[in-house]
Design an enzyme around this catalytic site. Structure first.
Site, short mmCIF file in Angstrom:
data_model
loop_
_atom_site.label_atom_id
_atom_site.label_comp_id
_atom_site.label_asym_id
_atom_site.label_seq_id
_atom_site.Cartn_x
_atom_site.Cartn_y
_atom_site.Cartn_z
CG ASP A 69 -1.88 -1.21 1.18
OD1 ASP A 69 -3.04 -1.04 0.79
OD2 ASP A 69 -1.44 -2.32 1.53
CG ASP A 97 -4.17 -1.56 -2.71
OD1 ASP A 97 -4.59 -2.19 -3.71
OD2 ASP A 97 -4.90 -1.29 -1.75
CG ASN A 130 -8.33 -2.83 -2.86
OD1 ASN A 130 -7.31 -3.10 -2.22
ND2 ASN A 130 -9.02 -1.72 -2.63
CG HIS A 227 -9.93 -3.01 4.74
ND1 HIS A 227 -10.84 -2.69 3.76
CD2 HIS A 227 -8.95 -2.05 4.69
CE1 HIS A 227 -10.44 -1.59 3.13
NE2 HIS A 227 -9.30 -1.19 3.68
CB VAL A 255 -5.25 -3.27 7.36
CG1 VAL A 255 -5.53 -2.43 8.60
CG2 VAL A 255 -6.39 -4.25 7.10
CG HIS A 256 -3.80 2.05 4.42
ND1 HIS A 256 -4.25 3.11 3.67
CD2 HIS A 256 -3.79 0.98 3.56
CE1 HIS A 256 -4.51 2.72 2.44
NE2 HIS A 256 -4.25 1.42 2.35
#
Length: 513
Positions: A69, A97, A130, A227, A255-256
């Site tokens: 991410d 991501d 995603n 999430h 998940v960040h």
């Protein structure tokens, strides 16, 4: 350039395919040397690029960096710099991501510029996130045209299911966004993916690669309300398989924030279970998620923190492997956008070793480093016993070009059986009086397939004509079918990425090409 799913054509100046010219020992490590179009200096001499390589089954210590991410922020740059200059890995696993282009193709190119120093100096594999494959068809096209995966050498028929060996580790990727449904029209696909996963893990020879690392974007174990249990159907589908074959660790993003579990299976701590690690804190500001930790902290959750950083797995030998996560930056609220979203920024001069991101309510908010040592004990956990399987690389398989499917030639009936299941179900439907409708549908599909085929032929002819015209003006273009990976002399995919000038060496007598 490439054609988007929406019919548009996008030409990127940063997409290249290259062939490795030489693999040799350079400064104490294996180095791969390659050349991109127009890589010349002012005197016209070719400038070769180089990156480190750690081969399969190597007995040397192997460092694998893990991030996810990333996005495109000042934190992203800091994470990349830390990985390149401090961690110095032999390979990078990106848990998905990547650019957060979200449909705007030039942002894929700007991400290439941000990531070039790192990505051009070390092999990189990227999980399907995603924001890479789900938002729209054009987004997936942009992703898969830029980042290859070792799917064909894995005996997979999907670019999003793949595996490879590095050093003493076997890495296997599961696509978080492929169907796990066993309903009428999805069941054959889901069962085929499951069959491939079981076959891949069954082939692992744990005397050669005693460690197994699973990669998938959306986590199965996550104690953040963001999430939470979003990927539960896939956990129910595949967790038993990972447990059966003794997968040591699973790395995720989505998940960040950062979280590491204890070995776990079935939502319970289990010493023979898999350790799940969420590393979705690579730099994107959609969050951060430090304020949304669930309380109380589940018993299977060992460590969680809401800032930004990256981790690494160091495979020491057959029995010991070390995981290390390091915080690279904290961020703080700095106003709101026109859409009333919080804007975050780093503070000048703030040390990552002593900072805390605003609103992070985790118990480890002030802890900058998390370390965990994996110790293999096959007497305690029979599912991790060494010596099974025949090895997981360089399989021989055939391609069915019309369908774009690769099947394992050692068992060519696996995928045919799944197709027959669908045919049987459709035949039973005909008994209900739907034969005519199905016949009309099949005729329409055939016409559509013919139209697509004709369009593809015209597109190929147009591309060839364009390339021929531009080649006369000195522009060097790649006219090969981009469905196939660039390959070395042994037929393996080359995971080479966009670049504009980093990590080059000038051609000299000690570089054999």
């Amino acid at each position: 350039g490439y054609s988007n799913a929406n019919g548009g054509w996008y030409r990127s100046p940063y997409i290249h395919k290259a062939k490795i010219r030489d693999v040799h020992r350079e400064r104490g490590f294996d180095a791969c040397v390659y050349l991109l179009p127009h890589d010349v200096d002012g005197d016209g001499k070719e400038i070769y690029r180089l990156f480190k390589k750690r081969g399969s089954y190597s007995n040397e210590e192997t460092i694998i960096s893990v991030m996810g991410d990333t996005g495109q922020t000042e934190v992203t740059k800091k994470v990349f710099e830390h990985v390149k200059d401090v961690v110095k890995p032999h390979a990078v696993i990106h848990t998905g991501d990547v650019s957060y282009a979200d449909g705007f193709a030039p942002r894929w190119d700007s991400f290439s510029e941000i990531s070039e120093a790192l990505f051009s100096s070390v092999p990189v594999v990227i999980a399907s996130g995603n924001h890479d494959v789900m938002n729209n068809g054009a987004e997936y096209t942009a992703f898969e045209k830029r980042y290859e995966t070792p799917w064909r050498r894995s005996g997979s028929y999907s670019k999003n299911f793949w595996s490879f060996n590095i050093g003493k580790a076997h890495v296997v990727h599961i696509d978080s966004y492929s169907s796990v449904s066993t309903q009428m029209f999805d069941g054959a696909i889901a069962d085929t993916f499951q069959t491939w996963l079981e076959n891949d893990l069954e082939r692992v020879n744990r005397k050669q690669t005693p460690w197994i690392i699973a990669v998938f974007h959306a986590p199965w174990y996550n104690s953040n309300s963001k999430h939470y249990k979003e990927n539960e159907p896939q956990r129910r589908k595949y967790e038993l398989i990972l447990y059966k074959f003794g997968v040591d660790v699973a790395v995720n993003g989505h998940v960040h924030s950062y979280e590491r579990s204890h070995p776990v299976y079935g939502n319970q701590r289990d010493p023979c279970g898999t350790t799940h690690i969420v590393v979705g804190d690579g730099g994107n500001y959609e969050g951060p998620y430090g304020a949304t930790w669930m309380t109380p902290q589940p018993s299977w959750s060992a460590f969680r923190e809401g800032s930004f950083g990256a981790g690494s797995l160091t495979v020491h030998n057959d029995t010991h492997m070390t995981w290390k996560w390091e915080r690279n930056a904290c961020v703080h609220q700095d106003g709101t956008t026109d859409l009333n979203q919080t804007y975050w920024s780093m503070r000048d001069g703030e040390s990552a070793s002593s900072c805390q991101t605003d609103e992070d309510k985790s118990a480890n908010a002030l802890v900058a480093v998390d370390t965990y040592v994996f110790v293999k004990n096959e007497n305690e956990c029979a599912n991790r016993k060494m010596g099974t399987g025949s090895g997981g690389e360089k399989l021989t398989f055939t391609e069915v070009e019309d369908e774009g499917i690769a099947s394992n030639s050692s068992d060519p009936h696996i995928y045919q059986i799944q197709t027959l299941k669908v045919a049987l179900v459709l035949s039973l439907m005909c008994l209900g009086g739907t034969c005519y409708a199905l016949w009309k549908t099949l005729q329409a599909l055939k016409r559509a397939k013919f139209a697509v085929g004709v369009h593809a032929v015209h597109m190929d002819n147009d591309r060839i004509r364009v390339d021929e015209d531009e080649d006369e003006n000195g522009v060097e273009l790649n006219v090969s079918n981009s469905f196939h990976a660039a390959q070395d002399d042994e037929g393996d995919e080359m995971l080479l990425f966009a670049g504009t000038g980093q990590n080059r060496i000038v051609s000299s007598s000690n570089v054999n090409i």
